[in-house]
Scaffold this motif. Structure first.
Motif, PDB file in Angstrom:
ATOM      1  N   GLY A 208      17.227 -27.760 -25.710  1.00 42.31           N
ATOM      2  CA  GLY A 208      16.555 -26.531 -25.717  1.00 42.31           C
ATOM      3  C   GLY A 208      16.406 -25.846 -24.035  1.00 42.31           C
ATOM      4  O   GLY A 208      15.304 -25.332 -23.802  1.00 42.31           O
ATOM      5  N   GLY A 209      17.757 -26.188 -23.215  1.00 48.18           N
ATOM      6  CA  GLY A 209      17.638 -25.796 -21.844  1.00 48.18           C
ATOM      7  C   GLY A 209      16.851 -26.639 -21.100  1.00 48.18           C
ATOM      8  O   GLY A 209      16.784 -26.471 -19.892  1.00 48.18           O
ATOM      9  N   GLU A 210      16.327 -27.821 -21.495  1.00 47.41           N
ATOM     10  CA  GLU A 210      15.587 -28.575 -20.740  1.00 47.41           C
ATOM     11  C   GLU A 210      16.207 -30.142 -20.639  1.00 47.41           C
ATOM     12  O   GLU A 210      16.822 -30.520 -21.828  1.00 47.41           O
ATOM     13  N   THR A 211      15.946 -31.046 -19.802  1.00 48.58           N
ATOM     14  CA  THR A 211      16.155 -32.377 -19.614  1.00 48.58           C
ATOM     15  C   THR A 211      15.110 -33.066 -20.257  1.00 48.58           C
ATOM     16  O   THR A 211      14.121 -33.144 -19.948  1.00 48.58           O
ATOM     17  N   ARG A 212      15.461 -33.938 -21.271  1.00 47.58           N
ATOM     18  CA  ARG A 212      14.358 -34.684 -21.888  1.00 47.58           C
ATOM     19  C   ARG A 212      14.839 -36.221 -21.667  1.00 47.58           C
ATOM     20  O   ARG A 212      16.199 -36.547 -21.539  1.00 47.58           O
ATOM     21  N   SER A 213      13.970 -37.107 -21.793  1.00 45.05           N
ATOM     22  CA  SER A 213      14.285 -38.752 -21.585  1.00 45.05           C
ATOM     23  C   SER A 213      13.474 -39.461 -22.131  1.00 45.05           C
ATOM     24  O   SER A 213      12.253 -39.181 -22.645  1.00 45.05           O
ATOM     25  N   ARG A 214      13.922 -40.646 -22.429  1.00 44.96           N
ATOM     26  CA  ARG A 214      13.041 -41.723 -23.146  1.00 44.96           C
ATOM     27  C   ARG A 214      13.557 -43.102 -22.797  1.00 44.96           C
ATOM     28  O   ARG A 214      14.773 -43.224 -22.456  1.00 44.96           O
ATOM     29  N   LYS A 215      12.711 -44.038 -23.049  1.00 48.17           N
ATOM     30  CA  LYS A 215      13.291 -45.341 -22.804  1.00 48.17           C
ATOM     31  C   LYS A 215      13.792 -45.935 -24.270  1.00 48.17           C
ATOM     32  O   LYS A 215      13.314 -45.782 -25.089  1.00 48.17           O
ATOM     33  N   LEU A 216      14.749 -46.541 -24.085  1.00 43.94           N
ATOM     34  CA  LEU A 216      15.577 -47.385 -25.304  1.00 43.94           C
ATOM     35  C   LEU A 216      15.285 -48.969 -25.170  1.00 43.94           C
ATOM     36  O   LEU A 216      15.181 -49.530 -24.084  1.00 43.94           O
ATOM     37  N   ARG A 217      15.189 -49.479 -26.267  1.00 46.68           N
ATOM     38  CA  ARG A 217      14.898 -51.063 -26.247  1.00 46.68           C
ATOM     39  C   ARG A 217      16.332 -51.528 -25.599  1.00 46.68           C
ATOM     40  O   ARG A 217      17.489 -50.959 -25.783  1.00 46.68           O
ATOM     41  N   SER A 218      16.375 -52.587 -24.848  1.00 46.64           N
ATOM     42  CA  SER A 218      17.405 -53.225 -23.866  1.00 46.64           C
ATOM     43  C   SER A 218      17.367 -54.491 -23.982  1.00 46.64           C
ATOM     44  O   SER A 218      16.111 -55.080 -23.549  1.00 46.64           O
ATOM     45  N   ARG A 219      18.198 -55.115 -23.881  1.00 46.35           N
ATOM     46  CA  ARG A 219      18.424 -56.677 -23.490  1.00 46.35           C
ATOM     47  C   ARG A 219      18.966 -57.000 -22.236  1.00 46.35           C
ATOM     48  O   ARG A 219      19.034 -58.258 -21.778  1.00 46.35           O
ATOM     49  N   VAL A 220      20.010 -56.160 -21.815  1.00 37.01           N
ATOM     50  CA  VAL A 220      20.791 -56.315 -20.779  1.00 37.01           C
ATOM     51  C   VAL A 220      20.779 -55.133 -19.784  1.00 37.01           C
ATOM     52  O   VAL A 220      20.830 -54.100 -20.220  1.00 37.01           O
ATOM     53  N   GLY A 221      20.707 -55.458 -18.731  1.00 37.15           N
ATOM     54  CA  GLY A 221      20.614 -54.673 -17.445  1.00 37.15           C
ATOM     55  C   GLY A 221      21.914 -54.813 -16.643  1.00 37.15           C
ATOM     56  O   GLY A 221      22.219 -55.967 -16.442  1.00 37.15           O
ATOM     57  N   ALA A 222      22.346 -53.742 -16.016  1.00 40.66           N
ATOM     58  CA  ALA A 222      23.602 -54.020 -14.968  1.00 40.66           C
ATOM     59  C   ALA A 222      23.492 -52.999 -13.854  1.00 40.66           C
ATOM     60  O   ALA A 222      22.816 -51.925 -13.883  1.00 40.66           O
ATOM     61  N   ASP A 223      23.615 -53.621 -12.634  1.00 36.05           N
ATOM     62  CA  ASP A 223      23.251 -52.695 -11.468  1.00 36.05           C
ATOM     63  C   ASP A 223      24.817 -52.268 -10.678  1.00 36.05           C
ATOM     64  O   ASP A 223      24.528 -51.794  -9.682  1.00 36.05           O
ATOM     65  N   ASN A 224      25.650 -52.274 -11.509  1.00 35.33           N
ATOM     66  CA  ASN A 224      26.968 -51.468 -11.093  1.00 35.33           C
ATOM     67  C   ASN A 224      27.805 -50.953 -12.315  1.00 35.33           C
ATOM     68  O   ASN A 224      27.623 -51.561 -13.297  1.00 35.33           O
ATOM     69  N   ALA A 225      28.559 -49.985 -11.894  1.00 36.58           N
ATOM     70  CA  ALA A 225      29.118 -49.257 -13.098  1.00 36.58           C
ATOM     71  C   ALA A 225      30.118 -50.373 -14.001  1.00 36.58           C
ATOM     72  O   ALA A 225      30.105 -50.138 -15.203  1.00 36.58           O
ATOM     73  N   GLU A 226      30.781 -51.154 -13.133  1.00 30.66           N
ATOM     74  CA  GLU A 226      31.814 -51.806 -13.583  1.00 30.66           C
ATOM     75  C   GLU A 226      31.328 -52.676 -14.810  1.00 30.66           C
ATOM     76  O   GLU A 226      31.762 -52.937 -15.966  1.00 30.66           O
ATOM     77  N   THR A 227      30.217 -53.297 -14.391  1.00 30.92           N
ATOM     78  CA  THR A 227      29.457 -54.259 -15.488  1.00 30.92           C
ATOM     79  C   THR A 227      28.591 -53.445 -16.459  1.00 30.92           C
ATOM     80  O   THR A 227      28.783 -53.988 -17.663  1.00 30.92           O
ATOM     81  N   TYR A 228      28.374 -52.292 -16.107  1.00 28.59           N
ATOM     82  CA  TYR A 228      27.512 -51.471 -17.128  1.00 28.59           C
ATOM     83  C   TYR A 228      28.777 -51.135 -18.167  1.00 28.59           C
ATOM     84  O   TYR A 228      28.350 -51.299 -19.411  1.00 28.59           O
ATOM     85  N   ILE A 229      29.760 -50.646 -17.834  1.00 25.56           N
ATOM     86  CA  ILE A 229      30.740 -50.371 -18.959  1.00 25.56           C
ATOM     87  C   ILE A 229      31.297 -51.780 -19.526  1.00 25.56           C
ATOM     88  O   ILE A 229      31.619 -51.769 -20.964  1.00 25.56           O
TER      89      ILE A 229
END
Length: 299
Positions: A208-229
């Protein structure tokens, strides 16, 4: 050494945190570097460096000098370049920083063309996903992706990367494919963790022309794009990433694009550099080359 060369050496020591590394990088004996810094401190009447057996760090006076030295050295290099004939060779070393995946996938493979175009140009390419201090680390310019923090840096827009939601076939076999944000409750994301702030990015989409956001359940985090992908390829969760970054995986089927009508805003791309009246010819040449390089990826 003349005064400008002393300042260049001081900046290199500040960036390395080591007399030995600075000497190696500048092709000088370590004793010469040590004596030169003693001469600079004597000339200025101020202690600029804390020296220990492990590390060299800046004093408060050293920090004040570093910012002014970077501007002085850059101005002198601009003056020297300005007296070259039109079309004269661009000479000297350019220090650039870019996000690690862009440095590896886009910039490095294309660098032979830039260096062939400017045979006397030399380049140090740093790659990091953190926002470095350009002045402190002696970097001429940096490529930044995403929203810019307020700073004294000048930012030149290079467009924006189209974003895509995606996951691996293995993940989709286990969790199913969400048709839209309303289906996300039963899903898991790979969190992207900012290497600068440690903040975990929320899942975002336009509606609707606005940015929306929410948190999803997650078990893994990555702090660089290579690892994220890589985590997404391993089936660990949904990710949101610039499309250019996963094009090959989307074509091969290793990743599958999802929810095309609920994607995040395109991610802005900027080249940033310290605030000065004139850009050096080296940075101007790199900027023109980089704009052309990113033209097919950032719109």
């Amino acid at each position: 050494m003349d005064r400008i060369d002393l300042l260049r050496l001081f900046m290199r020591i500040a960036a390395c945190g080591s007399f030995t590394q600075a000497a190696d990088q500048m092709g000088l004996p370590r004793a010469t570097v040590s004596v030169a810094m003693q001469q600079l401190e004597a000339r200025l009447g101020a202690r600029l460096l804390h020296r220990t057996t492990r590390r060299v760090s800046l004093t408060r006076d050293g920090e004040a000098l570093l910012e002014r030295a970077a501007a002085l050295v850059a101005d002198m290099e601009d003056i020297e370049q300005g007296f070259l004939p039109d079309g004269g060779d661009i000479v000297g070393r350019l220090r650039v920083d870019a996000p690690s995946r862009i440095a590896r996938r886009l910039i490095s493979p294309a660098l032979p063309g830039l260096l062939a175009q400017h045979p006397k140009l030399e380049m140090d390419l740093g790659s990091s996903d953190r926002a470095i201090d350009l002045v402190q680390e002696g970097v001429d310019c940096a490529l930044r992706v995403g929203a810019l923090a307020d700073s004294s840096l000048v930012a030149r827009s290079l467009g924006a990367f189209e974003m895509v939601n995606c996951a691996s076939p293995d993940y989709l076999e286990r969790y199913g494919a969400p048709a839209g944000p309303q289906d996300l409750d039963g899903h898991v994301a790979v969190d992207y963790v900012s290497p600068t702030s440690g903040r975990r990015a929320a899942w975002e989409w336009r509606e609707g022309g606005e940015t929306r956001s929410r948190k999803l359940r997650s078990r893994v985090g990555a702090d660089n794009a290579e690892t994220y992908i890589a985590c997404a390829l391993a089936g660990l969760g949904l990710i949101q990433v610039p499309r250019y970054d996963v094009d090959e995986h989307l074509r091969s089927g290793a990743l599958v694009a999802l929810m095309p009508s609920a994607r995040p805003e395109p991610m802005p791309v900027h080249l940033v550099y310290p605030s000065r009246r004139h850009l050096s010819r080296r940075v101007q040449a790199f900027l023109a080359w980089l704009e052309a390089l990113l033209a097919s990826h950032a719109r």
